[in-house]
Design an enzyme around this catalytic site. Structure first.
Site, PDB file in Angstrom:
ATOM      1  N   HIS A 114       8.174  18.721 -32.429  1.00 20.92           N
ATOM      2  CA  HIS A 114       9.050  17.972 -33.090  1.00 20.92           C
ATOM      3  C   HIS A 114       9.537  18.265 -34.405  1.00 20.92           C
ATOM      4  O   HIS A 114       8.548  18.667 -35.175  1.00 20.92           O
ATOM      5  CB  HIS A 114       8.424  16.376 -32.987  1.00 20.92           C
ATOM      6  CG  HIS A 114       8.499  15.811 -31.787  1.00 20.92           C
ATOM      7  ND1 HIS A 114       9.908  15.510 -30.877  1.00 20.92           N
ATOM      8  CD2 HIS A 114       7.685  15.114 -30.873  1.00 20.92           C
ATOM      9  CE1 HIS A 114       9.659  15.108 -29.750  1.00 20.92           C
ATOM     10  NE2 HIS A 114       8.419  14.826 -29.639  1.00 20.92           N
TER      11      HIS A 114
ATOM     12  N   CYS B   4      13.769  19.571 -33.069  1.00 18.25           N
ATOM     13  CA  CYS B   4      14.996  18.739 -33.536  1.00 18.25           C
ATOM     14  C   CYS B   4      15.330  19.089 -35.083  1.00 18.25           C
ATOM     15  O   CYS B   4      14.382  19.193 -35.718  1.00 18.25           O
ATOM     16  CB  CYS B   4      14.882  17.285 -33.197  1.00 18.25           C
ATOM     17  SG  CYS B   4      14.682  17.208 -31.548  1.00 18.25           S
TER      18      CYS B   4
END
Length: 389
Positions: free
Chosen positions: A189, A245
């Site tokens: 992430h 991301c």
């Protein structure tokens, strides 16, 4: 040989320890890790922590062979030295580890799954195992010069905590010199946070999430730049491959390549935005990331059948493997086209994307495909410069 009266290395910090005769437990004087040894088994073989790590890696290789055969060739073609080379995984994080002259290629691979959380990822371990295989078998990286961190590892020093990732990044650039090729691959992430030192065009720093980010915090682009970009000396080359991301400028490099759908590009100068130097010490740093700073990426099975992978990692390996001699421009275009064709990385599609939209990046209301990005410590012609690791 018996372990009695022999010197061994601590599995966590790497310091050498003396094991007294007939002793099967010893505590490291530096990091206080308790290391246990087993006596001879019925085959008369000593099973110390190094053999255990090698055995563990053999299991991981078998997992790659059975579950990811749609992505890379079978790992059964690994020579035995590759599996045993992973015995060195517990050593690279030691501050005193010497850098061998023949280890001119080194890599740190981090796959963070966040087990037990609602934002768990399923493809990150697949990503780093495939990347490791690819670097060794296709690009000539020595097996014992690759440090792999994931939550599947039994060695606590190989869990992708904030401290372990920091130490791994320091190891990556330790003693680097002209001719070295370094790789940092992260699958996990990423997010954004407010920029407080005025070096970001959009007012946000980019971050990567270690497994313990909820208690220890995230790793910011400012720290990554200071750790692995600025120390690079003349003639050294670093490639960061970031499957996360909001990762477009996660290395905080001075120049960002902006490319449209037709393949036309220009370099944006982000270095002049900051009074802090974001370049190298003469080397070259290049970042290839999953998406722009205002986009999200997601695990997908659309590219490899029933096996979850990061779209960017999969497309990167396929492009480099299938087209020898490609340029940076052709690499970027190939990755983007593959993602568009399979329609991966759409906002509002899937639980991670929905969570990212509501929690990680609430100011975005657009629906778009993730678009791999390129940034660099210096500008170059992306269509004439060969991509090499």
């Amino acid at each position: 040989m018996e372990m009695a009266g022999k010197r061994v290395r601590c599995s966590c910090c790497g310091v050498q320890l003396m094991v007294p005769p007939n002793t099967y437990t010893v505590q490291c004087a530096r990091c206080l890790t308790v290391i246990r040894f087993q006596p001879r088994n019925h085959l008369g073989q000593a099973h110390d922590s190094i053999r255990h790590t090698a055995s563990r890696m053999k299991d991981l290789l078998n997992t790659v062979s059975s579950n990811i055969n749609t992505m890379v060739p079978s790992v059964n073609s690994y020579p035995s030295s590759v599996a045993s080379g992973n015995a060195h995984h517990s050593q690279p994080v030691a501050p005193s580890l010497p850098v061998s002259a023949h280890r001119r290629k080194r890599a740190v691979l981090c796959g963070v799954s966040y087990f037990g959380n609602k934002y768990r990822l399923n493809g990150t371990v697949n990503d780093v195992k495939c990347m490791r295989y690819f670097l060794i078998q296709k690009l000539g990286f020595p097996s014992d010069s690759i440090l792999l961190l994931s939550e599947e590892e039994s060695d606590p020093c190989l869990i992708p905590t904030k401290q372990n990732i920091r130490r791994a990044l320091r190891w990556l650039v330790q003693g680097c010199q002209s001719g070295d090729s370094l790789v940092f691959h992260f699958s996990g992430h990423g997010s954004q946070q407010l920029d407080f030192n005025g070096d970001e065009v959009d007012g946000y720093d980019e971050t990567l999430w270690p497994v313990d980010h909820e208690t220890e915090g995230k790793i910011s682009d400012d720290e990554i730049n200071a750790t692995i970009v600025r120390p690079l000396p003349q003639g050294t080359k670093l490639h960061a491959i970031i499957d996360a991301c909001h990762s477009g400028t996660v290395l905080d490099l001075p120049f960002v390549c902006r490319m449209n759908r037709e393949g036309y590009y220009l370099w944006e100068d982000h270095g002049s935005q900051s009074a802090i130097y974001k370049g190298t010490n003469g080397g070259l740093a290049v970042s290839i990331s999953a998406c722009d700073d205002n986009q999200v990426s997601e695990d997908t099975t659309a590219l490899s059948g029933n096996t979850a992978t990061g779209a960017m990692t999969y497309c990167f390996i396929q492009a480099v493997q299938n087209e020898p001699g490609l340029t940076y421009g052709r690499l970027l275009n190939a990755m983007r086209k593959k993602i568009r064709d399979t329609k991966t990385g759409i906002l509002l599609n899937g639980p991670i994307a929905s969570l990212a939209k509501k929690v990680l990046f609430p100011k975005s209301s657009q629906v778009c495909f993730q678009e791999p990005q390129l940034s660099s410590s210096e500008k170059f012609d992306i269509y004439s410069t060969p991509f090499t690791l």
